[in-house]
Design a protein around this motif. Structure first.
Motif, PDB file in Angstrom:
ATOM      1  N   SER A   1     -22.671  16.590 -35.571  1.00  0.00           N
ATOM      2  CA  SER A   1     -21.430  15.856 -35.457  1.00  0.00           C
ATOM      3  C   SER A   1     -20.933  15.781 -37.096  1.00  0.00           C
ATOM      4  N   PHE A   2     -21.488  16.336 -38.153  1.00  0.00           N
ATOM      5  CA  PHE A   2     -20.450  16.823 -39.199  1.00  0.00           C
ATOM      6  C   PHE A   2     -19.657  18.046 -39.362  1.00  0.00           C
ATOM      7  N   ILE A   3     -20.243  19.135 -38.162  1.00  0.00           N
ATOM      8  CA  ILE A   3     -19.529  19.990 -38.473  1.00  0.00           C
ATOM      9  C   ILE A   3     -18.638  20.022 -37.395  1.00  0.00           C
ATOM     10  N   ASN A   4     -18.083  19.016 -36.346  1.00  0.00           N
ATOM     11  CA  ASN A   4     -17.198  18.369 -35.564  1.00  0.00           C
ATOM     12  C   ASN A   4     -16.530  17.797 -36.108  1.00  0.00           C
ATOM     13  N   GLU A   5     -16.605  16.955 -37.419  1.00  0.00           N
ATOM     14  CA  GLU A   5     -16.270  16.040 -37.971  1.00  0.00           C
ATOM     15  C   GLU A   5     -15.345  17.243 -38.814  1.00  0.00           C
ATOM     16  N   SER A   6     -15.325  18.209 -39.480  1.00  0.00           N
ATOM     17  CA  SER A   6     -15.227  18.940 -40.312  1.00  0.00           C
ATOM     18  C   SER A   6     -14.093  19.618 -40.014  1.00  0.00           C
ATOM     19  N   ILE A   7     -14.265  20.425 -38.695  1.00  0.00           N
ATOM     20  CA  ILE A   7     -13.590  21.029 -37.991  1.00  0.00           C
ATOM     21  C   ILE A   7     -12.130  20.441 -37.100  1.00  0.00           C
ATOM     22  N   TYR A   8     -12.485  19.535 -36.245  1.00  0.00           N
ATOM     23  CA  TYR A   8     -11.378  18.508 -35.915  1.00  0.00           C
ATOM     24  C   TYR A   8     -10.850  17.856 -37.266  1.00  0.00           C
ATOM     25  N   GLY A   9     -10.869  17.411 -38.190  1.00  0.00           N
ATOM     26  CA  GLY A   9     -10.345  17.338 -39.628  1.00  0.00           C
ATOM     27  C   GLY A   9      -9.432  17.504 -40.294  1.00  0.00           C
ATOM     28  N   LEU A  10      -9.218  18.896 -40.113  1.00  0.00           N
ATOM     29  CA  LEU A  10      -8.446  19.724 -40.495  1.00  0.00           C
ATOM     30  C   LEU A  10      -7.326  19.939 -40.410  1.00  0.00           C
ATOM     31  N   SER A  11      -6.290  20.149 -41.068  1.00  0.00           N
ATOM     32  CA  SER A  11      -4.754  19.660 -41.012  1.00  0.00           C
ATOM     33  C   SER A  11      -4.847  21.223 -39.699  1.00  0.00           C
ATOM     34  N   ASP A  12      -3.847  20.592 -38.314  1.00  0.00           N
ATOM     35  CA  ASP A  12      -3.202  21.786 -37.703  1.00  0.00           C
ATOM     36  C   ASP A  12      -2.916  22.770 -38.361  1.00  0.00           C
ATOM     37  N   THR A  13      -2.356  23.662 -39.768  1.00  0.00           N
ATOM     38  CA  THR A  13      -2.213  24.444 -39.796  1.00  0.00           C
ATOM     39  C   THR A  13      -3.378  25.038 -40.106  1.00  0.00           C
ATOM     40  N   ALA A  14      -4.414  24.519 -40.662  1.00  0.00           N
ATOM     41  CA  ALA A  14      -5.571  24.639 -41.129  1.00  0.00           C
ATOM     42  C   ALA A  14      -6.371  25.605 -39.780  1.00  0.00           C
ATOM     43  N   LYS A  15      -5.845  24.570 -38.609  1.00  0.00           N
ATOM     44  CA  LYS A  15      -6.998  24.834 -37.274  1.00  0.00           C
ATOM     45  C   LYS A  15      -6.635  25.964 -37.142  1.00  0.00           C
ATOM     46  N   ALA A  16      -5.147  25.867 -36.708  1.00  0.00           N
ATOM     47  CA  ALA A  16      -4.457  27.453 -36.257  1.00  0.00           C
ATOM     48  C   ALA A  16      -4.496  28.983 -36.558  1.00  0.00           C
ATOM     49  N   PHE A  17      -5.194  27.894 -38.400  1.00  0.00           N
ATOM     50  CA  PHE A  17      -4.679  29.719 -39.080  1.00  0.00           C
ATOM     51  C   PHE A  17      -6.376  29.725 -39.253  1.00  0.00           C
ATOM     52  N   LEU A  18      -7.512  29.228 -38.958  1.00  0.00           N
ATOM     53  CA  LEU A  18      -8.631  29.783 -38.311  1.00  0.00           C
ATOM     54  C   LEU A  18      -8.595  30.538 -37.440  1.00  0.00           C
ATOM     55  N   ILE A  19      -8.648  30.080 -36.235  1.00  0.00           N
ATOM     56  CA  ILE A  19      -8.107  30.281 -34.277  1.00  0.00           C
ATOM     57  C   ILE A  19      -8.053  31.517 -34.540  1.00  0.00           C
ATOM     58  N   ILE A  20      -6.518  32.099 -35.808  1.00  0.00           N
ATOM     59  CA  ILE A  20      -6.257  33.115 -35.728  1.00  0.00           C
ATOM     60  C   ILE A  20      -6.897  34.346 -36.283  1.00  0.00           C
ATOM     61  N   LEU A  21      -7.832  33.514 -36.902  1.00  0.00           N
ATOM     62  CA  LEU A  21      -8.949  34.768 -38.045  1.00  0.00           C
ATOM     63  C   LEU A  21      -9.438  34.867 -36.966  1.00  0.00           C
ATOM     64  N   PHE A  22     -10.401  34.208 -36.991  1.00  0.00           N
ATOM     65  CA  PHE A  22     -11.821  34.402 -36.128  1.00  0.00           C
ATOM     66  C   PHE A  22     -11.020  35.682 -35.237  1.00  0.00           C
ATOM     67  N   THR A  23     -10.451  35.160 -34.589  1.00  0.00           N
ATOM     68  CA  THR A  23      -9.906  35.804 -32.772  1.00  0.00           C
ATOM     69  C   THR A  23      -9.452  37.196 -33.148  1.00  0.00           C
ATOM     70  N   ASP A  24      -8.615  37.286 -33.475  1.00  0.00           N
ATOM     71  CA  ASP A  24      -8.152  38.866 -34.844  1.00  0.00           C
ATOM     72  C   ASP A  24      -9.894  39.702 -35.332  1.00  0.00           C
ATOM     73  N   ILE A  25     -10.430  38.735 -35.851  1.00  0.00           N
ATOM     74  CA  ILE A  25     -11.846  39.777 -36.293  1.00  0.00           C
ATOM     75  C   ILE A  25     -12.532  39.927 -34.765  1.00  0.00           C
ATOM     76  N   PHE A  26     -13.204  39.302 -34.459  1.00  0.00           N
ATOM     77  CA  PHE A  26     -14.021  39.309 -33.304  1.00  0.00           C
ATOM     78  C   PHE A  26     -13.190  39.999 -31.633  1.00  0.00           C
ATOM     79  N   VAL A  27     -11.676  39.412 -31.704  1.00  0.00           N
ATOM     80  CA  VAL A  27     -11.360  40.225 -30.263  1.00  0.00           C
ATOM     81  C   VAL A  27     -10.161  40.580 -30.747  1.00  0.00           C
ATOM     82  N   GLY A  28      -9.911  41.192 -31.561  1.00  0.00           N
ATOM     83  CA  GLY A  28      -8.428  41.909 -31.984  1.00  0.00           C
ATOM     84  C   GLY A  28      -8.319  43.274 -31.755  1.00  0.00           C
ATOM     85  N   PHE A  29      -7.416  43.475 -31.566  1.00  0.00           N
ATOM     86  CA  PHE A  29      -6.861  45.391 -31.341  1.00  0.00           C
ATOM     87  C   PHE A  29      -7.879  45.796 -32.622  1.00  0.00           C
TER      88      PHE A  29
END
Length: 278
Positions: free
Chosen positions: A185-213
């Protein structure tokens, strides 16, 4: 009071995603709370619940990470090292190396021979006879073989210690289910409590690191390190098949999470993600 706090924490821990976005429900709850005469008391109770949730999650996360690592190192140092070394050295007449270890040993020996001849040519060391060179090469070959044989022995220790760590990790999860629910619950609240820009930034960061070109090279290094850690041969076919399939699966999971959960909870974050990713 304590019972009420625990009950509230359990409700937070098992909270599920609803049809209405969480941002809208929080807006209505805010108006409702402002009109509530007991708002200050409830706010204090919610602060206590949040404080307990955070402290419990941090402690549980530390235990979840530190205890398996400590047991891994302690088991290798005090139990596996003397036991495995005893039985391994007992059969020291036979030096075991797998195919990839042999290839690396040949490459090391070839580099040593080239280095030796180069130092002779530039006069760094005195010119030696053929027998002396062969003797040095033989000594170096035995040294390299023993080094890779020790690597095989270390792999046995790593496998046993890693299995022990996994068992301890799973045991902590099973025994402390309530703490795990609070942490989730703490992790969910921390992730979903971030701003929209922070969420988008983290998603792009993780996807580029693990599934990027550029990620295949990173995956190749990681898989080779894992295979060496476990004493397994470094099959290039297996590595290439893994790289061609696993990042695709990860990318699918990311997209499913964005479509299934994030799109319902925070559609503006998804829109920001698509804008930043273009």
């Amino acid at each position: 009071m304590k019972y009420w706090n625990l009950k509230k924490i359990n409700q937070l821990a098992f909270e599920k995603t609803g049809i209405i976005p969480r941002s809208m429900s929080k807006l209505f709850d805010r108006f409702k709370q402002e009109l509530n005469p007991n708002a200050e008391v409830e706010a204090l109770e919610e602060f206590k619940v949040a404080k307990y949730q955070t402290s419990t999650s941090v402690k549980y996360l530390i235990i979840l990470l530190i205890v398996p690592i400590l047991m891994n190192q302690m088991s290798k140092t005090f139990i596996l090292n003397p036991v495995v070394n005893y039985f391994w050295n007992k059969n020291s007449s036979y030096i075991f190396m797998n195919h990839s270890q042999e290839e690396r040993a040949f490459a090391d020996l070839q580099r040593y021979e080239e280095k030796l001849h180069f130092e002779i040519l530039i006069g760094k060391i005195n010119e030696m006879s053929v027998k002396t060179v062969e003797k040095k090469m033989s000594e170096k070959a035995l040294e390299i073989a023993l080094e890779y044989s020790k690597e095989s022995a270390d792999a046995i220790k790593n496998i046993i210690a890693d299995l022990l760590s996994v068992i301890i990790f799973i045991s902590i999860l099973v025994i402390n289910k309530r703490q795990f629910s609070i942490l989730k619950s703490f992790i969910n609240e921390s992730i979903y409590g971030l701003s929209d820009t922070a969420k988008a930034f983290l998603i792009i960061l993780f996807t580029d690191i693990f599934v990027g070109f550029h990620s295949p090279h990173g995956w190749e290094i990681v898989i080779e390190a894992i295979l060496r850690h476990l004493g397994l041969p470094e099959s290039r076919d297996f590595i290439f098949i893994f790289i061609s399939t696993f990042p695709v699966i990860l990318d699918t999971i990311f997209k499913y999470w964005i479509f299934r959960y994030l799109n319902k909870i925070s559609p503006s974050a998804v829109a920001t993600y698509h804008n930043m990713n273009e």
